[in-house]
Design a protein around this motif. Structure first.
Motif, PDB file in Angstrom:
ATOM      1  N   TYR A  62       0.863  -1.179   0.000  1.00  0.00           N
ATOM      2  CA  TYR A  62       0.000   0.000   0.000  1.00  0.00           C
ATOM      3  C   TYR A  62       0.900   1.230   0.000  1.00  0.00           C
ATOM      4  O   TYR A  62       1.999   1.221   0.556  1.00  0.00           O
ATOM      5  N   TYR A 214      -3.445   0.514  -3.381  1.00  0.00           N
ATOM      6  CA  TYR A 214      -2.839  -0.810  -3.327  1.00  0.00           C
ATOM      7  C   TYR A 214      -2.113  -1.044  -4.642  1.00  0.00           C
ATOM      8  O   TYR A 214      -2.673  -0.814  -5.726  1.00  0.00           O
ATOM      9  N   ILE A 372      -3.666   2.684   6.616  1.00  0.00           N
ATOM     10  CA  ILE A 372      -4.591   2.831   5.488  1.00  0.00           C
ATOM     11  C   ILE A 372      -5.484   4.056   5.647  1.00  0.00           C
ATOM     12  O   ILE A 372      -5.735   4.795   4.712  1.00  0.00           O
TER      13      ILE A 372
END
Length: 410
Positions: A62, A214, A372
């Motif tokens: 990521y 991603y 994230i």
């Protein structure tokens, strides 16, 4: 003025019937993806998608872009040079009083664009290979993607302004060869830019809020996917399925666009059951585009005539249309965290609730240690699921942490 060529350079067709085309037999798919077969992954109740074969994946991670003055300056500088070159061409073009002189200017401009396009292709290949071999980090790879995307759009704009100038000059028209060259370049350039690469370019320039992306890469391809503004987006390129030196198999048939349509229906059966796409060819490049807005979102795919495979694809799916199932739950004394997955490298939903009140909880979410985002006020975070097994960690503002091992989507 030259007479127009008998066969149009751009072919655009919205097909209403997908019947097999005589003389064209689409290759059958096999489970192992051998024999130059398409790497199309089947997904229930929505469009299939292009994916890097599992055995070819060299890197997954990521990444979240941030303001990058270097990228912004480079893009701005290239914008200025491109605009100057185009304005200079237009000025000289309209000053000429002969068709021969205008032809020369057009040819010189197309040659310059082709040279820059070739450089762009080489840089794209090098960036993919270097990232797949760990020679550069994901941040640098995405930086290169942002620059390549921006330059592809700049070159496409130059092509369009050449077309416009030629179309407005009294008594002048492009020759058939010039038309084909223009369309060849336009088709190739389309496959070096995409919605996520464009977003990354905007993020590095400070024009858009950074979002987690991603990233997957093989030695010849890449896949980018992200969730933003209520939809899931992916951008996939597989260099091994593009062979510009091979014979265009679609072009060998009596109905090239019909053959493309037959092939595409074999690859995207759900799409064709919902919405027939438009089909477009780009000059003699052997690049064929299918595009459709369907009930779940949008698909644009590019098939190569030499391999008959999809080598580049962009997709958008509305999150409200994505099937998902709860696969893991983690609980501690204060918070409950649930993980719901859809399909491999597809949308992933992480929700957090307060155990004592049942209300939503704000937690910072990490996957395999990478930050994230946060579940926020509504207690929910959409992101992208990685390949294989992974670990979701949610940490509340009070420091309470829930760690959840998850098996990847089948």
């Amino acid at each position: 003025m030259r007479p127009l060529p008998a066969v149009g350079v751009i072919l655009l067709l919205v097909v209403s019937v997908a019947a097999p085309v005589a003389g064209f037999a689409p290759p059958a798919q096999t489970a192992d993806g051998s024999g130059q077969l398409p790497q199309i992954t089947a997904v229930d109740n929505t469009t299939n998608h292009l994916a890097i074969p599992a055995s070819d994946v060299r890197s997954t991670t990521y990444n979240r872009s941030s303001l990058d003055v270097g990228v912004a300056v480079a893009v701005g500088s290239r914008d200025l040079r491109s605009d100057y070159a185009t304005t200079n061409f237009e000025r000289q073009f309209f000053q000429q009083d002969s068709e021969t002189a205008r032809d020369r200017l057009v040819d010189e401009t197309l040659t310059d664009i082709e040279s820059q396009r070739t450089s762009l292709e080489q840089r794209n290949q090098i960036a993919i290979q270097r990232y797949a071999s760990d020679a550069i980090p994901a941040t640098e790879f995405l930086r290169q993607r942002a620059l390549i995307d921006a330059e592809s759009r700049q070159l496409a704009d130059r092509l369009e302004r050449v077309r416009t100038a030629a179309g407005t000059a009294p008594g002048y028209s492009l020759s058939p060869d010039q038309r084909f060259r223009l369309e060849n370049n336009r088709g190739v350039l389309k496959t070096y830019r995409g919605p996520i690469s464009q977003r990354i370019s905007a993020e590095t320039a400070g024009g858009t809020e950074p979002n987690a992306v991603y990233v997957e890469a093989s030695s010849e391809g890449y896949m980018l996917s992200t969730v933003s503004d209520g939809r899931y987006s992916r951008e996939t390129y597989l260099g091994q399925d593009r062979d510009p030196t091979a014979t265009d198999q679609f072009g060998q048939t009596d109905d090239p666009l019909g053959a493309v349509n037959t092939r595409a229906e074999n690859l995207y059966p759900w799409l064709y059951s919902e919405q027939y796409p438009s089909v477009q060819a780009y000059g003699r490049s052997a690049i064929y585009q299918i595009q459709a807005d369907h009930p779940n979102g949008q698909l644009t795919a590019y098939l190569d005539g030499g391999t008959t495979n999809v080598f580049y694809e962009t997709q958008h799916l509305e999150l409200t249309t994505v099937d998902r199932s709860e696969v893991a739950t983690g609980v501690n004394q204060s918070v409950r965290v649930r993980v719901q997955q859809s399909f491999e490298s597809g949308p992933l939903l992480v929700t957090a609730t307060d155990n004592s009140t049942g209300s939503t909880a704000d937690a910072t979410v990490r996957i395999n240690g990478k930050r994230i985002g946060t579940t926020g006020g509504d207690g929910a975070l959409w992101t992208v699921e990685p390949r294989g097994e992974y670990t979701v960690t949610a940490t509340t503002q009070d420091g309470d942490r829930v760690r959840i091992p998850v098996s990847g989507s089948a």
